[in-house]
Write an enzyme that holds these catalytic residues in place. Sequence first.
Site, short mmCIF file in Angstrom:
data_model
loop_
_atom_site.label_atom_id
_atom_site.label_comp_id
_atom_site.label_asym_id
_atom_site.label_seq_id
_atom_site.Cartn_x
_atom_site.Cartn_y
_atom_site.Cartn_z
CE LYS A 1 72.24 -54.31 -59.03
NZ LYS A 1 71.29 -54.85 -60.02
CE1 TYR B 1 56.72 -27.91 -41.73
CE2 TYR B 1 58.17 -29.82 -41.88
CZ TYR B 1 57.97 -28.45 -41.97
OH TYR B 1 59.02 -27.63 -42.30
#
Length: 814
Positions: A483, A709
Amino acid sequence: MTLTLPNIIPILNAKTNGKPENFEIDSVSIDSRSLQNGAGTLFFAIAGPNYDAHSYISNLIENGVRNFVVTHIPENLEGKAYFIIVENTLDALQQFAAWYRGLFHFPVIGITGSNGKTIVKEWLNFLLGPDYNIIRSPKSYNSQVGVPLSVVSINENHNLGIFEAGISTVNEMVKLEPIIRPTIGLLTNIGSAHDEGFSNLGEKIKEKLKLFTHSDILICHKNKTVEAFLSQKVTTFTWSCKDESADVFIGKKPMVDKTVLKIRHNGQVFEIKIPFQDDASIENAIQCLMVLLHFGYSHETIEQRMELLYPVEMRLKVKNGINNTTLIDDSYSSDFQSLKIALDFLESQKQYKKKTLILSDIFQSGLDTDELYSKVSQLVISNKIQRVIGIGETISAYKNKFANCITFKDTEGFIDAFDTLSFGNETILIKGARTFEFERIVLLLEEKTHETVLEINLNAISHNLNFFKSKLKPATKMMVMVKAFGYGNGGFEIAKLLEHHHVDYLGVAFADEGISLKSAGIKLPIMVLNPETTSFQSIIQHELEPEIYSIKGLKSFLQIAKQRKLEQFPIHIKIDTGMHRLGFEENNMDELIAILKENKSVKVKSILSHMATSDDVSFKDFALSQITRFEKLSAKLMTGLQIHPIRHMLNTSGITNFPDAQYDMVRLGIGLYGISNDAEEQKQLENVGTLKSVISQIRTIPEGDSVGYGRRFIADKPTKIATIPIGYADGISRGWGNEKGFVTIKNKKAPILGSVCMDMLMVDISNISCKEGDRVVIFGESPTVNEIAKALGTIPYEILTGISQRVKRVFYRE
């Protein structure tokens, strides 16, 4: 297997010095740099021509190693560790390995020859892997040191061994034979590699055959020269493409990009296809075929498995080159026999009509120089090589034997002239002895792809699967979870491998994952763990098997099943035993039984539950209460319906921590991908996924400048930084930035500076010698997924499944 020092010392006929702190030994090492060295390590201090491991014992003691096999105690170290003193540490390692080999009594395949050993070994591991828990030589560990290190890795879970043995001169095989002690011998191609170590071909063959002194059978090509040196005591199983008196006679027929082999054996004839056309691969495949025949595999199984063989990129590697070129990288060795094989391989792999050979001086030929280069010239002509670039003083002297030839005295000369050479729309074979460092030429010619990739090691997946298989009772089935895009590693490719290994079930979270696998051709039964009612129609259409966890969901599915007139459609009943996520509770049991009792539309294929704390032994009592509740409720359901379905509740950590609750099946999840929360178990697993990128740009910033940043990193000195094209949009957590995390460049840690950007991150490379275009490891062996998860206060599942699908997955086998 637990070993103790009192067992080992008599074997080595050794003296001792000091008192052992711990009698138990869990690993053997000769590598002082290994981070796995610890208190349970027995370290053999081997001295080589360029190093002496005795020099590193002091550092090893500081790192916790306490037990050493030595020829002498280094100065000032007496009393600081336990020393086992022998005359020769290599001999001691071999004696120990031979004794250790004698503790196991399963079939062992011993492989020797001049060419093909590693490829045959890896292919046999692939072909036999679905049916055996195999111990094999790692990579090309076939030397006087490599063989004992391979053999001491055997444990009680193995039931088949495959080991290589390589020799370069006389009196070497006699040392390797008792260490491998093969019950089945396999002699691959005898060529000219290491000819200089033997006076003639006969001496070489005779030495190699010593590996099979005690073998029950020897598998080999029918060859009069070999037969002349065989003992009459040796039973052979031979093959040939020319001599019909061989036990197995084989015809070959090329077909597009494959070869059809027509096999005659024991009065029966059958055909198989192999995905190769070059002679070397065909011969290696035949050797593997012979082993399968000896093991009694059916013709159908042989046909299915042999067609799945794959190129082993250990020596010959195919790479994309600059200017629409294809590179055949064979910078491993340079002998005449391997040149023939490489040229044959070049022909089968070429994408362009024009062919160039870059060739170093040839060693290990067994021929005088004039004859050697005359033969090389003939090879070049017969293989229609348009251009030869020779590198080395000897080949330069024989330049006139080649048409359209340019030569350089050394690799540096070629590199200096590289910009004046023209390469484009051609296939290039790069063939050189290691001393010429032809990897530098490969680097120049290889296409530079600035891409981020997640490399998935399929061999590691097979290893981890077999590791957990070894923990199961013989009758216990296995479901493997694929999965979440195979926990971020990729779905179909892994599912295909699991199908090859004959797992019993695949598990997915949602219907679309299962539909994708079925549409791609996966035939294994697939259980959908979290089906939505809107997906029931698709689940039925694609023959998936839903987990049913509520009365409402059951009624919805039964309504559709009735409309479609289904009979005995498989469903899986989920019981909530304490996880309180999904599942039927005790107060639902009577109603559940009543609904299912007379219903013919569906069949309860399994009953399952999920453990909430199987990974935390501090909650052992709660886990045991879940098991008790599951036993009670599943028994009630089985009695009420008079059925005997598969029962299962263990996940990866449950397999290890609660072996008595295996029931009929277990569900292997993240353990397949090399992740365990148990430190000791983690050592047994292999890393599956390695997330890699490249350096896009390098710059040096002055003191006071910032990175990224928000100016979250400000340099307190001139700092050299590299920008890497991967960021939080690819799945790298912003929390891993600001010097909390690191990447690995040239095997060194490079701290992440400032904030992780959407598509990029920046790292400190002030102390690393690297350049733009160099590879960067984001996670893999270092840092590991476990390390990152721990630092971020999360779990490895989140790290793996968070890798964006925009990151290219590349699957490979070592």
